[in-house]
Design a protein around this motif. Structure first.
Motif, PDB file in Angstrom:
ATOM      1  N   ILE A  15       0.840  -1.200   0.000  1.00 24.04           N
ATOM      2  CA  ILE A  15       0.000   0.000   0.000  1.00 24.04           C
ATOM      3  C   ILE A  15       0.872   1.245   0.000  1.00 24.04           C
ATOM      4  CG2 ILE A  15      -1.648   1.358   1.356  1.00 24.04           C
ATOM      5  CD1 ILE A  15      -2.761  -1.353   2.359  1.00 24.04           C
ATOM      6  N   LEU A  16       1.864   1.285   0.858  1.00 26.76           N
ATOM      7  CA  LEU A  16       2.742   2.463   0.924  1.00 26.76           C
ATOM      8  C   LEU A  16       3.524   2.632  -0.374  1.00 26.76           C
ATOM      9  CD1 LEU A  16       4.055   2.177   4.599  1.00 26.76           C
ATOM     10  CD2 LEU A  16       2.630   4.003   3.653  1.00 26.76           C
ATOM     11  N   ARG A  17       3.983   1.524  -0.940  1.00 24.63           N
ATOM     12  CA  ARG A  17       4.707   1.628  -2.215  1.00 24.63           C
ATOM     13  C   ARG A  17       3.820   2.208  -3.303  1.00 24.63           C
ATOM     14  NH1 ARG A  17       6.022  -3.329  -2.863  1.00 24.63           N
ATOM     15  NH2 ARG A  17       4.405  -3.875  -4.370  1.00 24.63           N
ATOM     16  N   ASN A  18       2.555   1.762  -3.353  1.00 25.78           N
ATOM     17  CA  ASN A  18       1.629   2.282  -4.362  1.00 25.78           C
ATOM     18  C   ASN A  18       1.376   3.772  -4.176  1.00 25.78           C
ATOM     19  OD1 ASN A  18       1.297  -0.169  -5.645  1.00 25.78           O
ATOM     20  ND2 ASN A  18      -0.484  -0.767  -4.431  1.00 25.78           N
ATOM     21  N   ILE A  19       1.304   4.210  -2.927  1.00 22.96           N
ATOM     22  CA  ILE A  19       1.068   5.623  -2.644  1.00 22.96           C
ATOM     23  C   ILE A  19       2.270   6.474  -3.022  1.00 22.96           C
ATOM     24  CG2 ILE A  19       0.730   7.312  -0.778  1.00 22.96           C
ATOM     25  CD1 ILE A  19      -0.908   5.166   0.689  1.00 22.96           C
TER      26      ILE A  19
ATOM     27  N   GLU B 196      -3.906   7.134   4.919  1.00 24.75           N
ATOM     28  CA  GLU B 196      -4.606   8.157   4.143  1.00 24.75           C
ATOM     29  C   GLU B 196      -3.615   8.702   3.115  1.00 24.75           C
ATOM     30  OE1 GLU B 196      -6.421  11.084   6.579  1.00 24.75           O
ATOM     31  OE2 GLU B 196      -7.295   9.619   7.958  1.00 24.75           O
ATOM     32  N   ALA B 197      -3.827   8.313   1.867  1.00 28.62           N
ATOM     33  CA  ALA B 197      -2.836   8.527   0.821  1.00 28.62           C
ATOM     34  C   ALA B 197      -2.399   9.987   0.688  1.00 28.62           C
ATOM     35  CB  ALA B 197      -3.364   8.007  -0.515  1.00 28.62           C
ATOM     36  N   GLN B 198      -3.353  10.906   0.586  1.00 31.28           N
ATOM     37  CA  GLN B 198      -2.999  12.302   0.351  1.00 31.28           C
ATOM     38  C   GLN B 198      -2.227  12.889   1.524  1.00 31.28           C
ATOM     39  OE1 GLN B 198      -3.644  13.557  -2.690  1.00 31.28           O
ATOM     40  NE2 GLN B 198      -2.359  15.296  -2.166  1.00 31.28           N
ATOM     41  N   MET B 199      -2.615  12.528   2.744  1.00 30.66           N
ATOM     42  CA  MET B 199      -1.919  13.012   3.927  1.00 30.66           C
ATOM     43  C   MET B 199      -0.472  12.532   3.945  1.00 30.66           C
ATOM     44  SD  MET B 199      -0.650  11.926   7.053  1.00 30.66           S
ATOM     45  CE  MET B 199      -1.571  10.469   7.516  1.00 30.66           C
ATOM     46  N   ILE B 200      -0.265  11.261   3.567  1.00 32.48           N
ATOM     47  CA  ILE B 200       1.090  10.705   3.552  1.00 32.48           C
ATOM     48  C   ILE B 200       1.946  11.413   2.512  1.00 32.48           C
ATOM     49  CG2 ILE B 200       2.425   8.635   2.996  1.00 32.48           C
ATOM     50  CD1 ILE B 200       0.112   7.019   4.212  1.00 32.48           C
ATOM     51  N   LEU B 201       1.398  11.590   1.314  1.00 33.56           N
ATOM     52  CA  LEU B 201       2.140  12.291   0.259  1.00 33.56           C
ATOM     53  C   LEU B 201       2.530  13.702   0.687  1.00 33.56           C
ATOM     54  CD1 LEU B 201       0.309  11.254  -3.038  1.00 33.56           C
ATOM     55  CD2 LEU B 201       2.703  10.836  -2.471  1.00 33.56           C
ATOM     56  N   GLU B 202       1.580  14.419   1.270  1.00 32.06           N
ATOM     57  CA  GLU B 202       1.844  15.799   1.674  1.00 32.06           C
ATOM     58  C   GLU B 202       2.880  15.861   2.795  1.00 32.06           C
ATOM     59  OE1 GLU B 202      -1.973  17.399   2.611  1.00 32.06           O
ATOM     60  OE2 GLU B 202      -2.615  17.515   0.499  1.00 32.06           O
ATOM     61  N   LYS B 203       2.785  14.953   3.756  1.00 34.45           N
ATOM     62  CA  LYS B 203       3.725  14.938   4.869  1.00 34.45           C
ATOM     63  C   LYS B 203       5.162  14.706   4.385  1.00 34.45           C
ATOM     64  CE  LYS B 203       2.500  12.809   8.647  1.00 34.45           C
ATOM     65  NZ  LYS B 203       2.587  13.770   9.763  1.00 34.45           N
TER      66      LYS B 203
ATOM     67  N   ALA C   7      -3.427  12.019  -4.755  1.00 32.96           N
ATOM     68  CA  ALA C   7      -3.755  10.625  -4.484  1.00 32.96           C
ATOM     69  C   ALA C   7      -5.168  10.348  -4.979  1.00 32.96           C
ATOM     70  CB  ALA C   7      -3.636  10.347  -2.987  1.00 32.96           C
ATOM     71  N   ALA C   8      -5.568   9.080  -4.909  1.00 32.50           N
ATOM     72  CA  ALA C   8      -6.915   8.720  -5.355  1.00 32.50           C
ATOM     73  C   ALA C   8      -7.951   9.530  -4.610  1.00 32.50           C
ATOM     74  CB  ALA C   8      -7.155   7.232  -5.131  1.00 32.50           C
ATOM     75  N   GLU C   9      -8.849  10.161  -5.346  1.00 31.14           N
ATOM     76  CA  GLU C   9      -9.851  11.024  -4.749  1.00 31.14           C
ATOM     77  C   GLU C   9     -11.240  10.438  -4.921  1.00 31.14           C
ATOM     78  OE1 GLU C   9      -9.242  14.658  -6.775  1.00 31.14           O
ATOM     79  OE2 GLU C   9      -7.386  15.138  -5.728  1.00 31.14           O
TER      80      GLU C   9
END
Length: 356
Positions: free
Chosen positions: A19-23, A109-116, A129-131
């Motif tokens: 999951i993390l790799r995909n994000i 939470e994909a978007q939160m992880i990307l932003e962080k 991320a997927a919306e």
């Protein structure tokens, strides 16, 4: 990706690593380690450049804090984000002695992880991320979603057969969701189209797919579990959501979002006393609330000897007695669907008689 930062994902769960790799793979190069020892070997031998680490706290033998101790003792300074299903005060306090860069909570939470992580490494213009679903699917997207659903169905049905169960409850929940969503749309509360309703209803079929990740004996021991066993059993919600998120396809993103949400939150209660997150009222999505209501209704109604208005009212009253379980708005919605629901169950009964 030229000049991309490389992250090391350290987690004993292959699903969580996937999951993390995909994000993260759109922004970062990714390396993986399935335990603390493997992570230390990658970091200390320096055969691969590592710019940051996503470190799971809970791992067997050598957990995340043990890894932090060893890195600290060897004066290895690298940005580390702790990954945990329990960002408790105790964990936060314990982590304070280390120079960690932050926490990431499970479920992800994909978007939160990307932003962080983008903020941590100074990356601009990160991809979204997927919306949520915003427009109708084209033929290609529908085909890929249907293909994914077909594969999941085959896997889940095979699992149920192996534990001497069938999927009739799942099928009924899916149909109830369709009936309720159509009525909900007619009420003017939403702008779901026919395709939206089709996909959400099919997603409800998989609400318990996370059961595949827990010991089979617990599935048949619901009423007599120890506290530890109940905790394991209740983890099927998180497991189901993470399983659905393994598919990172943009063409399946609406199905993935609503299905993972229902897997995760179908045991929440309107009064906030459900699990896994204790969501209260509208904090839980409409889809997950209706899914939970459909599950409970079917479990009660299928035990009735007769498919009649009287039996329907009996079940509705049972649902209302547990005052905090469901939204009054949605139990009323269920009542409005009486005619179509009874027709559906009568059709099922006729089909079973014909088959016999």
């Amino acid at each position: 990706m030229a000049n991309a930062k490389r992250l090391l994902i350290v987690d004993d769960s292959e699903i969580d690593r996937n999951i993390l790799r995909n994000i993260l793979s759109k922004c970062f190069e990714i390396s993986e380690a399935e335990n603390g020892y493997a992570a230390l070997e990658i970091i200390t031998k320096k055969k691969t450049r590592i710019d940051g680490v996503l470190l799971d706290i809970s791992m067997p033998v050598l957990d995340g804090f043990n890894v932090l101790d060893i890195l600290s003792e060897n004066h290895i300074d690298i940005p580390i984000v702790l990954v945990t299903a329990e960002a408790t005060a105790a964990n936060v306090y314990r982590a304070a002695k280390y120079s960690i860069a932050g926490f990431i909570s499970k479920p992800f939470e994909a978007q939160m992880i990307l932003e962080k992580l983008a903020n941590l490494f100074g990356i601009e213009n990160i991809p979204a991320a997927a919306e949520t679903h915003e427009e109708n699917f084209g033929k290609t997207e529908t085909y890929e979603t249907d293909t994914y659903i077909s594969k999941l169905t085959a896997i889940f049905k095979a699992y149920l057969r192996n534990i001497d169960m069938d999927d009739m409850h799942c099928q009924r929940v899916s149909k109830l969701m369709e009936i309720l969503l159509v009525e909900y749309g007619l009420s003017g509360k939403t702008e779901l189209d026919t395709l939206d309703i089709k996909i959400i209803s099919k997603a409800a079929y998989f609400h318990d797919i996370g059961l595949m990740g827990i010991p089979t004996e617990l599935i048949f021991k619901k009423e007599h579990m120890t506290g530890a066993e109940r905790e394991i059993y209740e983890s099927h919600t998180v497991m189901g959501a993470n399983l659905i998120w393994l598919n990172g396809s943009e063409n399946c993103k609406f199905f993935i979002k609503v299905c993972s949400d229902m897997c995760m939150h179908h045991h929440e209660r309107y009064d906030g006393l459900g699990y896994p997150h204790g969501l209260r009222g509208s904090d839980n999505s409409v889809y997950s609330q209706l899914c939970g209501l459909s599950i409970r209704f079917d479990s009660l109604f299928i035990k009735r000897r007769e498919i009649t208005d009287t039996q329907f009212d009996f079940v509705i009253n049972e649902l209302k007695i547990d005052r905090g379980a469901f939204s009054p708005e949605f139990t009323e919605l269920l009542s409005k669907c009486r005619g179509e629901i009874l027709s559906y169950y009568k059709m099922l009964e006729s089909s079973n008689i014909a088959a016999d």
